[in-house]
Every structure is written in structure tokens, then in C-alpha cells.
Design a protein around this motif. Structure first.
Motif, PDB file in Angstrom:
ATOM      1  N   ASN A 317       0.834  -1.201   0.000  1.00  0.00           N
ATOM      2  CA  ASN A 317       0.000   0.000   0.000  1.00  0.00           C
ATOM      3  C   ASN A 317       0.866   1.248   0.000  1.00  0.00           C
ATOM      4  O   ASN A 317       2.093   1.177   0.059  1.00  0.00           O
ATOM      5  CB  ASN A 317      -0.934  -0.008   1.217  1.00  0.00           C
ATOM      6  N   ASN A 318       0.188   2.385  -0.033  1.00  0.00           N
ATOM      7  CA  ASN A 318       0.857   3.689  -0.042  1.00  0.00           C
ATOM      8  C   ASN A 318       0.568   4.452   1.248  1.00  0.00           C
ATOM      9  O   ASN A 318       0.387   5.667   1.232  1.00  0.00           O
ATOM     10  CB  ASN A 318       0.402   4.511  -1.258  1.00  0.00           C
ATOM     11  N   LEU A 319       0.519   3.739   2.370  1.00  0.00           N
ATOM     12  CA  LEU A 319       0.237   4.412   3.634  1.00  0.00           C
ATOM     13  C   LEU A 319       1.329   5.415   4.011  1.00  0.00           C
ATOM     14  O   LEU A 319       1.060   6.374   4.744  1.00  0.00           O
ATOM     15  CB  LEU A 319       0.037   3.394   4.758  1.00  0.00           C
ATOM     16  N   SER A 320       2.538   5.217   3.523  1.00  0.00           N
ATOM     17  CA  SER A 320       3.568   6.229   3.791  1.00  0.00           C
ATOM     18  C   SER A 320       3.187   7.544   3.108  1.00  0.00           C
ATOM     19  O   SER A 320       3.459   8.629   3.638  1.00  0.00           O
ATOM     20  CB  SER A 320       4.931   5.746   3.294  1.00  0.00           C
ATOM     21  N   GLY A 321       2.534   7.465   1.933  1.00  0.00           N
ATOM     22  CA  GLY A 321       2.025   8.666   1.282  1.00  0.00           C
ATOM     23  C   GLY A 321       0.900   9.299   2.075  1.00  0.00           C
ATOM     24  O   GLY A 321       0.812  10.529   2.188  1.00  0.00           O
ATOM     25  N   TRP A 322       0.019   8.464   2.631  1.00  0.00           N
ATOM     26  CA  TRP A 322      -1.045   8.962   3.512  1.00  0.00           C
ATOM     27  C   TRP A 322      -0.429   9.700   4.704  1.00  0.00           C
ATOM     28  O   TRP A 322      -0.894  10.780   5.085  1.00  0.00           O
ATOM     29  CB  TRP A 322      -1.896   7.789   3.988  1.00  0.00           C
ATOM     30  N   ASP A 323       0.624   9.131   5.277  1.00  0.00           N
ATOM     31  CA  ASP A 323       1.289   9.767   6.413  1.00  0.00           C
ATOM     32  C   ASP A 323       1.789  11.160   6.036  1.00  0.00           C
ATOM     33  O   ASP A 323       1.524  12.144   6.744  1.00  0.00           O
ATOM     34  CB  ASP A 323       2.477   8.919   6.878  1.00  0.00           C
ATOM     35  N   VAL A 324       2.502  11.239   4.923  1.00  0.00           N
ATOM     36  CA  VAL A 324       3.103  12.509   4.519  1.00  0.00           C
ATOM     37  C   VAL A 324       2.034  13.539   4.169  1.00  0.00           C
ATOM     38  O   VAL A 324       2.123  14.707   4.567  1.00  0.00           O
ATOM     39  CB  VAL A 324       4.063  12.290   3.334  1.00  0.00           C
ATOM     40  N   HIS A 325       1.004  13.125   3.452  1.00  0.00           N
ATOM     41  CA  HIS A 325      -0.048  14.072   3.069  1.00  0.00           C
ATOM     42  C   HIS A 325      -0.832  14.579   4.283  1.00  0.00           C
ATOM     43  O   HIS A 325      -1.419  15.669   4.221  1.00  0.00           O
ATOM     44  CB  HIS A 325      -1.007  13.423   2.068  1.00  0.00           C
ATOM     45  N   SER A 326      -0.861  13.798   5.353  1.00  0.00           N
ATOM     46  CA  SER A 326      -1.644  14.180   6.532  1.00  0.00           C
ATOM     47  C   SER A 326      -0.811  14.882   7.604  1.00  0.00           C
ATOM     48  O   SER A 326      -1.371  15.425   8.551  1.00  0.00           O
ATOM     49  CB  SER A 326      -2.293  12.931   7.152  1.00  0.00           C
ATOM     50  N   MET A 327       0.503  14.855   7.472  1.00  0.00           N
ATOM     51  CA  MET A 327       1.358  15.484   8.478  1.00  0.00           C
ATOM     52  C   MET A 327       1.466  16.987   8.246  1.00  0.00           C
ATOM     53  O   MET A 327       1.391  17.464   7.115  1.00  0.00           O
ATOM     54  CB  MET A 327       2.766  14.885   8.417  1.00  0.00           C
ATOM     55  N   PRO A 328       1.698  17.741   9.328  1.00  0.00           N
ATOM     56  CA  PRO A 328       1.927  19.187   9.174  1.00  0.00           C
ATOM     57  C   PRO A 328       3.282  19.471   8.529  1.00  0.00           C
ATOM     58  O   PRO A 328       4.188  18.627   8.535  1.00  0.00           O
ATOM     59  CB  PRO A 328       1.892  19.694  10.619  1.00  0.00           C
ATOM     60  N   GLY A 332       7.582  17.972   8.098  1.00  0.00           N
ATOM     61  CA  GLY A 332       7.998  17.595   6.760  1.00  0.00           C
ATOM     62  C   GLY A 332       6.859  17.115   5.890  1.00  0.00           C
ATOM     63  O   GLY A 332       7.084  16.618   4.788  1.00  0.00           O
ATOM     64  N   GLY A 333       5.640  17.252   6.390  1.00  0.00           N
ATOM     65  CA  GLY A 333       4.485  16.802   5.637  1.00  0.00           C
ATOM     66  C   GLY A 333       3.915  17.882   4.743  1.00  0.00           C
ATOM     67  O   GLY A 333       4.475  18.973   4.608  1.00  0.00           O
ATOM     68  N   TRP A 334       2.737  17.553   4.170  1.00  0.00           N
ATOM     69  CA  TRP A 334       2.178  18.408   3.124  1.00  0.00           C
ATOM     70  C   TRP A 334       0.823  19.011   3.481  1.00  0.00           C
ATOM     71  O   TRP A 334       0.160  19.584   2.618  1.00  0.00           O
ATOM     72  CB  TRP A 334       2.079  17.608   1.812  1.00  0.00           C
ATOM     73  N   ASN A 335       0.394  18.874   4.746  1.00  0.00           N
ATOM     74  CA  ASN A 335      -0.817  19.571   5.199  1.00  0.00           C
ATOM     75  C   ASN A 335      -2.021  19.314   4.304  1.00  0.00           C
ATOM     76  O   ASN A 335      -2.831  20.201   4.078  1.00  0.00           O
ATOM     77  CB  ASN A 335      -0.570  21.088   5.227  1.00  0.00           C
ATOM     78  N   GLY A 336      -2.172  18.093   3.780  1.00  0.00           N
ATOM     79  CA  GLY A 336      -3.104  17.890   2.685  1.00  0.00           C
ATOM     80  C   GLY A 336      -4.463  17.312   3.001  1.00  0.00           C
ATOM     81  O   GLY A 336      -5.400  17.511   2.243  1.00  0.00           O
ATOM     82  N   VAL A 431      -6.032  15.342   9.512  1.00  0.00           N
ATOM     83  CA  VAL A 431      -6.333  13.986   9.987  1.00  0.00           C
ATOM     84  C   VAL A 431      -5.121  13.444  10.729  1.00  0.00           C
ATOM     85  O   VAL A 431      -3.981  13.567  10.265  1.00  0.00           O
ATOM     86  CB  VAL A 431      -6.695  13.054   8.808  1.00  0.00           C
ATOM     87  N   ARG A 432      -5.357  12.835  11.895  1.00  0.00           N
ATOM     88  CA  ARG A 432      -4.306  12.189  12.667  1.00  0.00           C
ATOM     89  C   ARG A 432      -4.493  10.671  12.679  1.00  0.00           C
ATOM     90  O   ARG A 432      -3.527   9.923  12.873  1.00  0.00           O
ATOM     91  CB  ARG A 432      -4.325  12.722  14.108  1.00  0.00           C
ATOM     92  N   LYS A 433      -5.717  10.213  12.445  1.00  0.00           N
ATOM     93  CA  LYS A 433      -6.021   8.789  12.520  1.00  0.00           C
ATOM     94  C   LYS A 433      -5.199   8.004  11.498  1.00  0.00           C
ATOM     95  O   LYS A 433      -5.174   8.329  10.318  1.00  0.00           O
ATOM     96  CB  LYS A 433      -7.522   8.574  12.267  1.00  0.00           C
ATOM     97  N   ASN A 434      -4.550   6.953  11.965  1.00  0.00           N
ATOM     98  CA  ASN A 434      -3.746   6.075  11.115  1.00  0.00           C
ATOM     99  C   ASN A 434      -2.645   6.825  10.386  1.00  0.00           C
ATOM    100  O   ASN A 434      -2.246   6.451   9.287  1.00  0.00           O
ATOM    101  CB  ASN A 434      -4.634   5.318  10.113  1.00  0.00           C
ATOM    102  N   VAL A 435      -2.138   7.902  10.977  1.00  0.00           N
ATOM    103  CA  VAL A 435      -0.989   8.618  10.429  1.00  0.00           C
ATOM    104  C   VAL A 435       0.242   8.176  11.216  1.00  0.00           C
ATOM    105  O   VAL A 435       0.329   8.428  12.423  1.00  0.00           O
ATOM    106  CB  VAL A 435      -1.176  10.148  10.513  1.00  0.00           C
ATOM    107  N   GLY A 436       1.160   7.484  10.553  1.00  0.00           N
ATOM    108  CA  GLY A 436       2.319   6.906  11.222  1.00  0.00           C
ATOM    109  C   GLY A 436       3.384   7.938  11.520  1.00  0.00           C
ATOM    110  O   GLY A 436       4.040   8.441  10.587  1.00  0.00           O
ATOM    111  N   PRO A 437       3.622   8.279  12.786  1.00  0.00           N
ATOM    112  CA  PRO A 437       4.607   9.316  13.108  1.00  0.00           C
ATOM    113  C   PRO A 437       6.037   8.932  12.758  1.00  0.00           C
ATOM    114  O   PRO A 437       6.908   9.796  12.661  1.00  0.00           O
ATOM    115  CB  PRO A 437       4.432   9.496  14.622  1.00  0.00           C
ATOM    116  N   GLN A 438       6.294   7.643  12.559  1.00  0.00           N
ATOM    117  CA  GLN A 438       7.662   7.220  12.243  1.00  0.00           C
ATOM    118  C   GLN A 438       8.012   7.436  10.775  1.00  0.00           C
ATOM    119  O   GLN A 438       9.171   7.322  10.390  1.00  0.00           O
ATOM    120  CB  GLN A 438       7.842   5.744  12.607  1.00  0.00           C
ATOM    121  N   THR A 439       7.009   7.728   9.943  1.00  0.00           N
ATOM    122  CA  THR A 439       7.301   8.027   8.534  1.00  0.00           C
ATOM    123  C   THR A 439       7.980   9.382   8.434  1.00  0.00           C
ATOM    124  O   THR A 439       7.507  10.370   8.990  1.00  0.00           O
ATOM    125  CB  THR A 439       6.007   8.022   7.698  1.00  0.00           C
ATOM    126  N   ASN A 440       9.098   9.408   7.739  1.00  0.00           N
ATOM    127  CA  ASN A 440       9.838  10.649   7.558  1.00  0.00           C
ATOM    128  C   ASN A 440      10.275  10.708   6.100  1.00  0.00           C
ATOM    129  O   ASN A 440      11.436  10.558   5.772  1.00  0.00           O
ATOM    130  CB  ASN A 440      11.052  10.684   8.485  1.00  0.00           C
TER     131      ASN A 440
END
Length: 597
Positions: A317-328, A332-336, A431-440
Motif C-alpha cells: 500500500n501507499n500508507l507512507s504517502g497517507w502519512d506525509v499528506h496528513s502530516m503538518p 515535513g508533511g504536506w498539510n493535505g 487527519v491524525r487517525k492512522n498517520v504513522g509518526p515514524q514516517t519521515n
């Protein structure tokens, strides 16, 4: 040369029939390819073919390019104005411009599954090594996948074309390839029967060589087939498909309705029975943190791989993309991926009541929490709110942040509108749900990724399916509150009629229905359910339109004001189903377009 399977040629062999004069040329097989006959003589190549059929399972972690279930509902605004979500939300959507169109994709999966089912019996190597049992299991897996792809088509497009059990002959005429859509009820009957046939053969848990094996995790199981059946029958019983007279003119070429015009109340009991059958398997349980930490329980549903609640997951899956798009941006995220104010208002308070019902709720003033000033709207909320939403001045640590810090969304702040031309939340939330904080891996980087399976079906949904269907089939049944309360107990909020802090049991079928729908909205938030729920309940016109958030154009306390977001989420009567693309209509002369397109 190493031999490979050219899988693209294995799906639609009928395309070659148009070039019969070139048959000798086409019959030549390059020396780095194997023939379709060879594929089904070897165990390894047959298994590779089956693995390819699994690849059609959607990766719903990508909600900005490949799926529109979150960003075109009332729960999330996808920030980027160049996204396909934006086009749909402003009404730039028609049969010649179908975003997130999956019609051909799933039919390729269906054809591929049928071809596999019709040829796997030829594999004597599997039979000699593993006996008929493994061949039967593999056929059941393909049958399940085919049924699942039909279901995915039905939830998006409504009635579909049922292709049957035979692959089109290479010399099929154009007329023979023209097939009409079947009624939705006929589609349901067929897919349910296929899921039941698959469930009879599929193992309870993934197996290798007849033994349970974690190495096979993600393969089709009995529970997966039964869970898909549960959701399908729940949809089929709902107002969109059960006596929907709003689409009385939606008929086939013979004048027969494609959507049932008469409500059949027994469909609710079938849906309830299907959900209860999954529960009664006794192999799934709501995930709970061993130490009893409610927050870790709610996070662990997704972060604890292969846990007891997960029924059907996508391993790749692309959950690492979900993490980045949902992070502030601070991380290093995209506030998306931004929850709407409407979604924020749907979370309960700590006393188990909705904000409009609770004395704990206030939109005035601030409370100091951990030395940080927090707007009272966000104080005393239920645990799912804190697991699900990053709000102004909430604490976050993840991505490239080395220390925990408050996250702000006001206009001149580090994540605000002035800091980037596109990467800012339009609602003042993420969104914070299912956003993996370890993704960088943000800002175009290739850093660490927090890998885990993408959950497609879980027991929490089945409990809510059962409660909803049972409330319609047998109002007042004791199981309704029992399973609704199990969801609330795990969420750490008071239950109805149970415990020292119990809330009154809702009175009457209508009030119970409202409570179940409210619970479903929160428990299954951001899991690609809401888009379909508001349609099957026929409430989309009431909940769509202008979306709200905080005033992201202001600083300081002026930020905390409800305003209409920049992008409305338009809903038209045609939006109940996706249109069939004009390309497909031109190819399939018997196809009937969906209403309103």
C-alpha cells in the motif's frame, strides 16, 4: 534469458481476433515469454497469475490521486486545488471527464479471475504436489476476488454487467461482446452466491501446505468473503437500493427497473444475519491494548499488524504517502488531508454525548493543557477525537520533528496559509487517525516509512453493520445496544444503559437509527465509508454543500471562528453514482447511463 509472464496479454486474449490475417505472426512467442498454456502447467507461474489478480484490490490509502471517497464527502477536504477531488467538488465532472474511474480496471480483474478459474484445473504439477485441495483453494480465491471486484463496481456505479463464467472466444463477434447491465438485485444475488461458494472452500486462516502460516497473510479467507457479503447486503437493504422511487425511470432496454421500486423489508434481516455470521465465526475480536490504554487501543487497530480485529487488509500500500499528506509542514508533511468542521463536530464529548447535548462543550475561552492554551471546543472530547484530529495547538511529534511541539494552523504560523502556496489546511485541521509518526519521507525525500497493512474490513464495522441492520429488521432487539455499546466501551466513552456512568437507552427505532449512524461516522471516519453511507441512506443532499472550518486567514484568537471553506462540496442528484464514461458507452451499445448524466 529468464522467462517472465507477460501478464497484460493474459487478460484480454480476445483482442487478437481483430488481426486474424496476422495469426502466424502473432503465434510466434518471444524467447523471454511463455505461452498461456505453459502458465497453467507450472505451479509457480499459476501462482504468479493468481498474485496478479490480487493486485486489482484498491489501495485506498491514496485519497488525493486514485480515490475520491474522503475528499468528496463531508468528512475531509483535500487541500490541493489541482486534485481530482477539487474538480468533483466544484462540479467539473461529467461522462467525458470521469475522475477516479475504475470501470475498466475492475473488469480486467474480473476477466483475469475468470480465466484463472477456467484453467487452473489443467495444472497437474500442483495436483501432484498438493493434491486437488490446493487447486480448489486457488479457484476459490479467484472466485472471491472476482466477486469482490463486482462489489466494488456496484458500490461506485450501481447495476453492472455480469459477464458470466465463460471467457469470450478469440473469434467472438462485436455483437457477442455487447452485454447489458443487470438489475442491482440480480447483481446482489449473483455476487452473494459467489461469495458463499468461495467461503465454503476458503480456509479460516491463511495457510501454506495445509498449515496456518503468517507468510500467507493477506490471502483470501472465509472471513473475508463473509465480511464482503455483510457490507454488500447492508448496502442492498438501504434506501438507495431498496424501493428507491426517485430513480423510477432508470430502466433497462426492456423497460424493467434497474433499481428495486418496492421496498423489501426482509433485506434488512439478510444483512443482519450476514453480519452476525461473521461475528459467530469467533475468530475476530475488537483490538484492545493489553495494558488497557484506550488511546493505544484505538491506534493499535491500524498500527498493530495482523491483529485480531483486522479481517481484510492490503499488504502492499501507499500508507507512507497517507502519512506525509496528513502530516503538518513542521514535520515535513504536506498539510493535505483536512477534516471539516462538520466532522470535528461529530465527535462525542468525554461524557459520551454529542457537543450539542453535553454540558462539557463550550466554544468560549481556553483551558491550559500541559502548559498550552487550548480552545475549549477541543477540551473534554472523547478519545477518538484526540486519535483522529490534529487541531490548533495540539501536540505532535513525528516525521522530521525531533521533539514534541504544538501544531498551529493560523495564517502566519509554521503550517499556515502564508507559508506555502498550496500545502496548507483549508479547515484548520489535519487527519491524525492512522498517520504513522515514524514516517519521515516528506518534502520529496525518501526517508523512513512506517509500514503496516491497509485495513479494508475490520470487526468494528461488522458490529455496526449488525446493529444497523437489526434495528431495521427487529427494532428493540437486545443485540442492537449490545454491539453498539461494545464499540463505545472500546472507545472509552459511557455506554447506553450499562455502567455507573450509563447514558439513557435511546427510545424508539428512529432515535436508535440516529445513534447508530452517529457512531458509524466517528468509528469508521477516514476509512472510505462515509461517501457510500450518505448515499445509501439518501442524506447526501442534506449534509453536502458548504463545508466549514476555522478562519485560516487570521492569527491569534481570531483564528477560532467558524467560516465557510474556500471550496464547496457540491452534491447533485446525479452524484449518487459515478457516470459510465462516454468511452465505455460508445463501446458498449447496450449500456444504459446512470441517472442524471
Amino acid at each position: 534469458m529468464t522467462k517472465n509472464i507477460k501478464l497484460g496479454t493474459l487478460v484480454l486474449l480476445g483482442l487478437a481476433c481483430c488481426f486474424s490475417s496476422c495469426k502466424k505472426y502473432l503465434d510466434q512467442v518471444p524467447n523471454d515469454r511463455i505461452t498461456i498454456e505453459e502458465v497453467f502447467r507450472k505451479k509457480a507461474t499459476s501462482e504468479q497469475y493468481l498474485a496478479n489478480i490480487y493486485n486489482y484490490i484498491p489501495d485506498e490509502s491514496n485519497q488525493w490521486e486514485n480515490n475520491g471517497w474522503l475528499g468528496t464527502s463531508d468528512e475531509v477536504d483535500v487541500t490541493f486545488s489541482g486534485s481530482r477531488n477539487y474538480d468533483i467538488n466544484i462540479g467539473n465532472f461529467n461522462a467525458s471527464n470521469v475522475h477516479f474511474d475504475k470501470w475498466r480496471h475492475y473488469y480486467n480483474g474480473i476477466r483475469s479471475a475468470t480465466y484463472f478459474m477456467n484453467n487452473i484445473d489443467k495444472n497437474d504439477e500442483i495436483r501432484q504436489l498438493n493434491g486437488q485441495q490446493l487447486i480448489d483453494q486457488y479457484r476459490a480465491e479467484a472466485r472471491f476476488l472476482r466477486a469482490f471486484y463486482y462489489f466494488l463496481l456496484m458500490r461506485q456505479y450501481g447495476p453492472v454487467v455480469l459477464l458470466g463464467e465463460e471467457n469470450l472466444a478469440p473469434d467472438a463477434t462485436a455483437e457477442e461482446m455487447q452485454l447489458p447491465r443487470s438489475s442491482f438485485d440480480a447483481c446482489v444475488d449473483y455476487v452473494v452466491s459467489e461469495l458463499e461458494r468461495a467461503a465454503e472452500i476458503l480456509p479460516i486462516v491463511p495457510q501454506r501446505n495445509g498449515q496456518a502460516s503468517d507468510l500467507e497473510a493477506g490471502r483470501a479467507t472465509k472471513g473475508m468473503a463473509m465480511a464482503v457479503k455483510s457490507r454488500l447486503l447492508l448496502y442492498a437493504a438501504s434506501p438507495q437500493y431498496n424501493g428507491n422511487t426517485d430513480v423510477a425511470s432508470f430502466k433497462d432496454a426492456n423497460g424493467q427497473p434497474l433499481i428495486s421500486q418496492t421496498e423489501d423489508h426482509s433485506k434488512w434481516q439478510k444483512a443482519a444475519d450476514a453480519a452476525k455470521a461473521v461475528i459467530d465465526l469467533g475468530i475476530y475480536s475488537l483490538y484492545k491494548d493489553p495494558a488497557g490504554n484506550v488511546i493505544k487501543s484505538l491506534e493499535g487497530i491500524f498500527f498493530q499488524a495482523w491483529n485480531s480485529e483486522q479481517i481484510f487488509v492490503r499488504k502492499s500500500n501507499n500508507l507512507s504517502g497517507w502519512d506525509v499528506h496528513s502530516m503538518p509542514r513542521q514535520a515535513g508533511g504536506w498539510n493535505g488531508i483536512a477534516p471539516t468542521q462538520e466532522m470535528v463536530d461529530s465527535y462525542y464529548m468525554a461524557d459520551g454525548k454529542l457537543p450539542g447535548e453535553s454540558l462539557l462543550y463550550s466554544e468560549a475561552g481556553f483551558t491550559t493543557v500541559g502548559g498550552i492554551q487550548v480552545y475549549n471546543m477541543y477540551v473534554n472530547r472523547e478519545p477518538r477525537f484526540y486519535v483522529g484530529v490534529t487541531y490548533n495547538n495540539s501536540i505532535w511529534q513525528g516525521g522530521n520533528m525531533r521533539a514534541a511541539a504544538p501544531i498551529t494552523f493560523y495564517v502566519s504560523g509554521p503550517n499556515g496559509r502564508n507559508g506555502h502556496a498550496t500545502d496548507f489546511s483549508k479547515t484548520g485541521y489535519l487527519v491524525r487517525k492512522n498517520v504513522g509518526p515514524q514516517t519521515n519521507a516528506g518534502s520529496g525525500g525518501n526517508g523512513q516509512q512506517q509500514s503496516r497493512p491497509l485495513v479494508l474490513f475490520r470487526l468494528g464495522e461488522i458490529y455496526l453493520n449488525y446493529a444497523e441492520a437489526l434495528n431495521e429488521a427487529a427494532p428493540g432487539h437486545s443485540d442492537i445496544m449490545l454491539y453498539l455499546n461494545r464499540i463505545r466501551e472500546r472507545a472509552g466513552i459511557p455506554q447506553y444503559g450499562v455502567g455507573t456512568d450509563a447514558l439513557p437507552v435511546p427510545s424508539g427505532q428512529s432515535q436508535v437509527r440516529e445513534k447508530i449512524r452517529a457512531e458509524r461516522k466517528v468509528e469508521l471516519s477516514y476509512e472510505s465509508h462515509r461517501w457510500f453511507d450518505i448515499r445509501r441512506w439518501k442524506i447526501a443532499p442534506q449534509v453536502m454543500g458548504d463545508m466549514h472550518g476555522m478562519d485560516i486567514m487570521k492569527d491569534g484568537n481570531d483564528f477560532y471562528k467558524r467560516v465557510v471553506t474556500a471550496t464547496p462540496h457540491i452534491f447533485r442528484s446525479s452524484y449518487y453514482w459515478y457516470p459510465l464514461s462516454q468511452y465505455e458507452l460508445d463501446r458498449g451499445k447496450q449500456l444504459i447511463q446512470n441517472p442524471g448524466w
